[in-house]
Design an enzyme around this catalytic site. Structure first.
Site, PDB file in Angstrom:
ATOM      1  N   TRP A  21       0.832  -1.215   0.000  1.00  0.00           N
ATOM      2  CA  TRP A  21       0.000   0.000   0.000  1.00  0.00           C
ATOM      3  C   TRP A  21       0.867   1.266   0.000  1.00  0.00           C
ATOM      4  CZ3 TRP A  21      -3.937   2.927  -0.948  1.00  0.00           C
ATOM      5  CH2 TRP A  21      -4.326   3.998  -0.109  1.00  0.00           C
ATOM      6  N   TYR A  56      -5.019  -0.167  -4.545  1.00  0.00           N
ATOM      7  CA  TYR A  56      -3.807   0.470  -3.995  1.00  0.00           C
ATOM      8  C   TYR A  56      -3.125   1.402  -5.001  1.00  0.00           C
ATOM      9  CZ  TYR A  56      -3.875  -2.709   0.071  1.00  0.00           C
ATOM     10  OH  TYR A  56      -4.207  -3.398   1.215  1.00  0.00           O
ATOM     11  N   GLN A 162      -7.455 -11.614   5.991  1.00  0.00           N
ATOM     12  CA  GLN A 162      -6.485 -10.541   6.227  1.00  0.00           C
ATOM     13  C   GLN A 162      -7.157  -9.451   7.059  1.00  0.00           C
ATOM     14  OE1 GLN A 162      -4.225  -7.120   3.681  1.00  0.00           O
ATOM     15  NE2 GLN A 162      -4.198  -9.136   2.736  1.00  0.00           N
ATOM     16  N   LEU A 193       2.057  -2.015  12.273  1.00  0.00           N
ATOM     17  CA  LEU A 193       2.726  -0.901  12.951  1.00  0.00           C
ATOM     18  C   LEU A 193       1.725   0.206  13.281  1.00  0.00           C
ATOM     19  CD1 LEU A 193       5.938  -0.745  10.697  1.00  0.00           C
ATOM     20  CD2 LEU A 193       5.537  -2.111  12.768  1.00  0.00           C
ATOM     21  N   ARG A 214      -3.064   9.403   6.609  1.00  0.00           N
ATOM     22  CA  ARG A 214      -3.109   9.617   8.052  1.00  0.00           C
ATOM     23  C   ARG A 214      -3.591  11.009   8.417  1.00  0.00           C
ATOM     24  NH1 ARG A 214       2.824   6.962   8.790  1.00  0.00           N
ATOM     25  NH2 ARG A 214       3.099   8.204   6.893  1.00  0.00           N
ATOM     26  N   GLY A 266       4.063  -2.617   5.937  1.00  0.00           N
ATOM     27  CA  GLY A 266       4.254  -1.662   4.841  1.00  0.00           C
ATOM     28  C   GLY A 266       5.603  -0.977   4.971  1.00  0.00           C
ATOM     29  N   ALA A 267       6.240  -0.691   3.835  1.00  0.00           N
ATOM     30  CA  ALA A 267       7.535   0.003   3.887  1.00  0.00           C
ATOM     31  C   ALA A 267       7.677   0.909   2.681  1.00  0.00           C
ATOM     32  CB  ALA A 267       8.677  -1.003   3.912  1.00  0.00           C
ATOM     33  N   GLN A 272      13.814   0.770   5.830  1.00  0.00           N
ATOM     34  CA  GLN A 272      12.674   0.349   6.666  1.00  0.00           C
ATOM     35  C   GLN A 272      12.508  -1.167   6.616  1.00  0.00           C
ATOM     36  OE1 GLN A 272       9.146   2.686   5.633  1.00  0.00           O
ATOM     37  NE2 GLN A 272       9.853   4.392   6.883  1.00  0.00           N
TER      38      GLN A 272
HETATM   39  N1  LIG Z   1      -6.928  -5.569   3.764  1.00  0.00           N
HETATM   40  C1  LIG Z   1      -6.985  -4.301   4.121  1.00  0.00           C
HETATM   41  O1  LIG Z   1      -8.057  -3.691   4.192  1.00  0.00           O
HETATM   42  C2  LIG Z   1      -5.704  -3.599   4.461  1.00  0.00           C
HETATM   43  C3  LIG Z   1      -5.722  -2.361   5.121  1.00  0.00           C
HETATM   44  C4  LIG Z   1      -4.506  -1.780   5.448  1.00  0.00           C
HETATM   45  C5  LIG Z   1      -3.321  -2.417   5.114  1.00  0.00           C
HETATM   46  N2  LIG Z   1      -3.338  -3.612   4.443  1.00  0.00           N
HETATM   47  C6  LIG Z   1      -2.081  -4.322   4.058  1.00  0.00           C
HETATM   48  O2  LIG Z   1      -1.211  -4.360   5.151  1.00  0.00           O
HETATM   49  C7  LIG Z   1       0.014  -3.721   4.803  1.00  0.00           C
HETATM   50  C8  LIG Z   1       0.607  -3.049   6.017  1.00  0.00           C
HETATM   51  O3  LIG Z   1      -0.235  -1.989   6.464  1.00  0.00           O
HETATM   52  P1  LIG Z   1       0.128  -0.458   6.195  1.00  0.00           P
HETATM   53  O4  LIG Z   1       1.212  -0.398   5.178  1.00  0.00           O
HETATM   54  O5  LIG Z   1      -1.110   0.239   5.907  1.00  0.00           O
HETATM   55  O6  LIG Z   1       0.637   0.033   7.637  1.00  0.00           O
HETATM   56  P2  LIG Z   1       1.798  -0.432   8.641  1.00  0.00           P
HETATM   57  O7  LIG Z   1       2.535  -1.599   8.104  1.00  0.00           O
HETATM   58  O8  LIG Z   1       1.191  -0.536   9.970  1.00  0.00           O
HETATM   59  O9  LIG Z   1       2.735   0.862   8.625  1.00  0.00           O
HETATM   60  C9  LIG Z   1       3.501   1.141   7.486  1.00  0.00           C
HETATM   61  C10 LIG Z   1       4.170   2.509   7.629  1.00  0.00           C
HETATM   62  O10 LIG Z   1       4.983   2.558   8.794  1.00  0.00           O
HETATM   63  C11 LIG Z   1       6.130   3.362   8.524  1.00  0.00           C
HETATM   64  N3  LIG Z   1       7.317   2.490   8.703  1.00  0.00           N
HETATM   65  C12 LIG Z   1       7.508   1.274   8.188  1.00  0.00           C
HETATM   66  N4  LIG Z   1       8.714   0.785   8.527  1.00  0.00           N
HETATM   67  C13 LIG Z   1       9.292   1.716   9.277  1.00  0.00           C
HETATM   68  C14 LIG Z   1      10.551   1.779   9.920  1.00  0.00           C
HETATM   69  N5  LIG Z   1      11.444   0.781   9.823  1.00  0.00           N
HETATM   70  N6  LIG Z   1      10.831   2.876  10.644  1.00  0.00           N
HETATM   71  C15 LIG Z   1       9.947   3.888  10.721  1.00  0.00           C
HETATM   72  N7  LIG Z   1       8.722   3.880  10.119  1.00  0.00           N
HETATM   73  C16 LIG Z   1       8.416   2.794   9.402  1.00  0.00           C
HETATM   74  C17 LIG Z   1       6.049   3.810   7.072  1.00  0.00           C
HETATM   75  O11 LIG Z   1       5.415   5.094   6.966  1.00  0.00           O
HETATM   76  P3  LIG Z   1       6.176   6.469   7.321  1.00  0.00           P
HETATM   77  O12 LIG Z   1       7.641   6.262   7.149  1.00  0.00           O
HETATM   78  O13 LIG Z   1       5.602   7.479   6.385  1.00  0.00           O
HETATM   79  O14 LIG Z   1       5.749   6.772   8.739  1.00  0.00           O
HETATM   80  C18 LIG Z   1       5.121   2.786   6.470  1.00  0.00           C
HETATM   81  O15 LIG Z   1       4.437   3.286   5.360  1.00  0.00           O
HETATM   82  C19 LIG Z   1      -0.397  -2.755   3.687  1.00  0.00           C
HETATM   83  O16 LIG Z   1       0.701  -2.260   2.969  1.00  0.00           O
HETATM   84  C20 LIG Z   1      -1.337  -3.625   2.920  1.00  0.00           C
HETATM   85  O17 LIG Z   1      -0.648  -4.562   2.134  1.00  0.00           O
HETATM   86  C21 LIG Z   1      -4.506  -4.201   4.139  1.00  0.00           C
END
Ligand SMILES: NC(=O)c1ccc[n+]([C@@H]2O[C@H](COP(=O)([O-])OP(=O)(O)OC[C@H]3O[C@@H](n4cnc5c(N)ncnc54)[C@H](OP(=O)(O)O)[C@@H]3O)[C@@H](O)[C@H]2O)c1
Length: 302
Positions: A21, A56, A162, A193, A214, A266-267, A272
């Protein structure tokens, strides 16, 4: 990288997966070259489960570019049909995804969310037909609760669900996680995260730009945001005592549940991605888990 089985009879997949995403631009812009490096470095590091979706934005196109040069064969590729779930919508979405990704088939095709406008039996039949046609190896659902999974199972078997699952979002623990375990459905945990709250990156008062989703989420504004940051800081101290970073603790805490097949993180960069790796193999004593619960309830001492 640790491998886990996806549900009772599914394939072995990497315990940490890359959520695609952010590279689609939903959490602020990411340069395409940076996105491609992020995906390839994840695969090189053993994070071979990749998750994207019709909804996405540019994610499927970018992933398609990243997966050339032999990377496709080294990954387990999952995407989703998003929003509309008639038989025709699902068939069209699948063909569009295959085209965008530049692949003959995906490994997992998921229904993105429950939508009562579309009879689940018709949606599930369409998914099963795509599986029979070889366009996807496995099928799954996303954001389904136990009752919704039960209804989908009446039409046919699927391997995964999921849901959102992280230290700040534990509502699936009461019914949906046990139901998944009892029915051999693997959990692919999303938003581990809490979309960045559990990374030690943000401080009270941070303003997210309009292009970042966000900027519109209540947990990233004002007092609620500050409260989450304060709790995250306490969790970070506990993580440090274990030799982990906060985000490694957040991922490991999800992996403690055996119903979880993969944590989808997500990254936006290689840096990251590489920070996730230290989460695998970390374990928690019952005392540590109780301390985490106290911190989350705001009962821990400063
Ligand atoms: N099925 C669904 O409805 C649904 C909904 C949401 C997500 N998803 C899936 O789940 C995946 C993960 O969720 P998400 O990407 O929304 O959120 P997440 O994994 O909770 O957070 C990802 C965000 O955290 C920050 N981050 C990541 N690694 C980091 C690090 N090492 N140090 C500091 N900050 C870091 C980055 O944003 P910043 O650097 O900008 O802070 C990154 O974009 C998605 O990509 C998607 O594939 C599915």
């Amino acid at each position: 990288m640790q491998q886990r089985q996806m549900g009772k009879n599914g394939p072995k997949i990497s315990a940490i997966g890359l959520g695609a995403w952010p590279i689609g631009g939903g959490m602020g812009p990411v340069e395409e070259a940076e996105a491609i490096t992020t995906v390839r470095s994840a695969i090189d590091a053993g994070i071979t489960f990749l998750d994207t979706a019709q909804a996405y934005r540019t994610s499927e196109d970018t992933l398609g570019k990243a997966l050339s040069d032999g990377y496709r064969e080294r990954c387990f590729l999952a995407t989703k049909v998003s929003g509309r779930y008639s038989r025709r919508d699902i068939e069209e979405a699948m063909d569009n995804s295959l085209r965008a990704l530049g692949v003959e088939h995906v490994d997992l095709y998921q229904i993105h969310s429950w939508n009562p406008q579309y009879p689940i039996a018709e949606s599930m039949e369409a998914m099963l037909r795509l599986q029979e046609a070889g366009k996807t190896r496995y099928i799954g659902v996303s954001n389904y609760n136990a009752a919704q999974m039960q209804k989908a199972l009446q039409t046919g078997l699927f391997h995964s669900n999921q849901p959102r699952y992280n230290l700040f979002a534990r509502d699936i623990e009461a019914q949906d996680l046990p139901f998944s375990g009892q029915n051999g459905i693997g959990i692919l945990a999303h938003s581990p995260l809490a979309k960045g709250l559990l990374t030690d990156k943000y401080r009270p008062g941070h303003i997210f730009p309009d292009a970042d989703e966000r900027s519109g989420f209540p947990q990233f504004q004002g007092e609620i945001f500050n409260r989450h940051i304060a709790i995250a800081n306490r969790l970070g101290l506990l993580a440090a005592d274990k030799g982990l970073s906060l985000l490694q603790l957040a991922i490991a805490w999800i992996l403690r549940r055996e119903e979880v097949s993969c944590v989808l993180v997500g990254a936006k960069s290689e840096t990251q991605v590489l920070q996730y790796l230290g989460a695998v193999g970390a374990e928690f004593s019952s005392g540590e888990l109780a301390d985490i619960d106290k911190i989350l309830l705001g009962e821990a001492d400063d």
